[in-house]
Design a protein around this motif. Structure first.
Motif, PDB file in Angstrom:
ATOM      1  N   GLU A  33      17.726  58.551  59.229  1.00 30.29           N
ATOM      2  CA  GLU A  33      18.374  59.769  59.329  1.00 30.29           C
ATOM      3  C   GLU A  33      17.858  60.585  58.011  1.00 30.29           C
ATOM      4  N   ALA A  34      17.080  60.161  57.098  1.00 29.21           N
ATOM      5  CA  ALA A  34      16.353  60.831  55.892  1.00 29.21           C
ATOM      6  C   ALA A  34      15.185  61.548  56.333  1.00 29.21           C
ATOM      7  N   ALA A  36      12.902  64.000  58.020  1.00 31.48           N
ATOM      8  CA  ALA A  36      13.321  65.604  58.516  1.00 31.48           C
ATOM      9  C   ALA A  36      12.047  65.671  59.778  1.00 31.48           C
ATOM     10  N   ASP A  37      10.728  65.356  59.432  1.00 32.75           N
ATOM     11  CA  ASP A  37       9.899  65.634  60.718  1.00 32.75           C
ATOM     12  C   ASP A  37       8.750  64.498  60.378  1.00 32.75           C
ATOM     13  N   LYS A  90      13.950  64.406  54.241  1.00 29.55           N
ATOM     14  CA  LYS A  90      14.990  65.523  53.895  1.00 29.55           C
ATOM     15  C   LYS A  90      15.337  65.886  52.471  1.00 29.55           C
ATOM     16  N   HIS A  91      15.323  64.568  51.664  1.00 35.96           N
ATOM     17  CA  HIS A  91      15.415  64.456  50.490  1.00 35.96           C
ATOM     18  C   HIS A  91      14.690  63.323  49.832  1.00 35.96           C
ATOM     19  N   ASP A  97       8.870  62.712  48.446  1.00 36.38           N
ATOM     20  CA  ASP A  97       9.429  63.703  49.444  1.00 36.38           C
ATOM     21  C   ASP A  97       8.781  63.302  50.634  1.00 36.38           C
ATOM     22  N   GLU A  98       7.743  62.902  50.729  1.00 35.96           N
ATOM     23  CA  GLU A  98       6.872  62.767  51.912  1.00 35.96           C
ATOM     24  C   GLU A  98       5.949  61.371  51.687  1.00 35.96           C
ATOM     25  N   ARG A 117      14.918  59.469  66.260  1.00 34.69           N
ATOM     26  CA  ARG A 117      15.603  60.635  65.334  1.00 34.69           C
ATOM     27  C   ARG A 117      16.382  61.460  66.188  1.00 34.69           C
TER      28      ARG A 117
END
Length: 118
Positions: A33-34, A36-37, A90-91, A97-98, A117
């Protein structure tokens, strides 16, 4: 070689022993869930830009942490000739962050992460 496993709502990335000195961990666990992409990268070496703390063998490998001038912190384990994935979070998770990872089955990992996801 990096081992990527998706299980129990978590993406687990296990690093080979020689890379642990540069990534400063043996394993990173990211809750699904964390994420984003997820992007497929034909040339993951080119995605690591900015200030670095890690190993660079010019044109061959990058292993460590890269921080962009905008403050995005990336955990990188990339090799020439091996496709990769960019996992945007996402955070911050585990201080980054990536994730930019060279993995032979990059397309399959991208597909699986995109599917779980949704």
């Amino acid at each position: 070689m990096i081992q990527v496993r998706i299980h129990d709502g978590t993406l687990s990335v296990r690093f080979p022993s020689w890379t642990r000195l540069f990534v400063k961990t043996g394993q990173v666990d990211v809750p699904l869930e964390a994420i984003a992409d997820v992007h497929h990268l034909d040339r993951p070496l080119a995605a690591a830009k900015g200030l670095r703390s890690g190993l660079v063998v010019s044109g061959y490998t990058k292993v460590g942490t890269w921080t962009s001038f905008g403050g995005v912190k990336r955990l990188v384990a990339a090799r020439r000739g091996v496709p990769g994935v960019r996992i945007v979070l996402k955070h911050r998770v585990a201080g980054v962050d990536e994730l930019i990872l060279s993995v032979q089955d990059a397309q399959e990992i991208r597909r699986r992460l995109t599917r779980v996801r949704q």
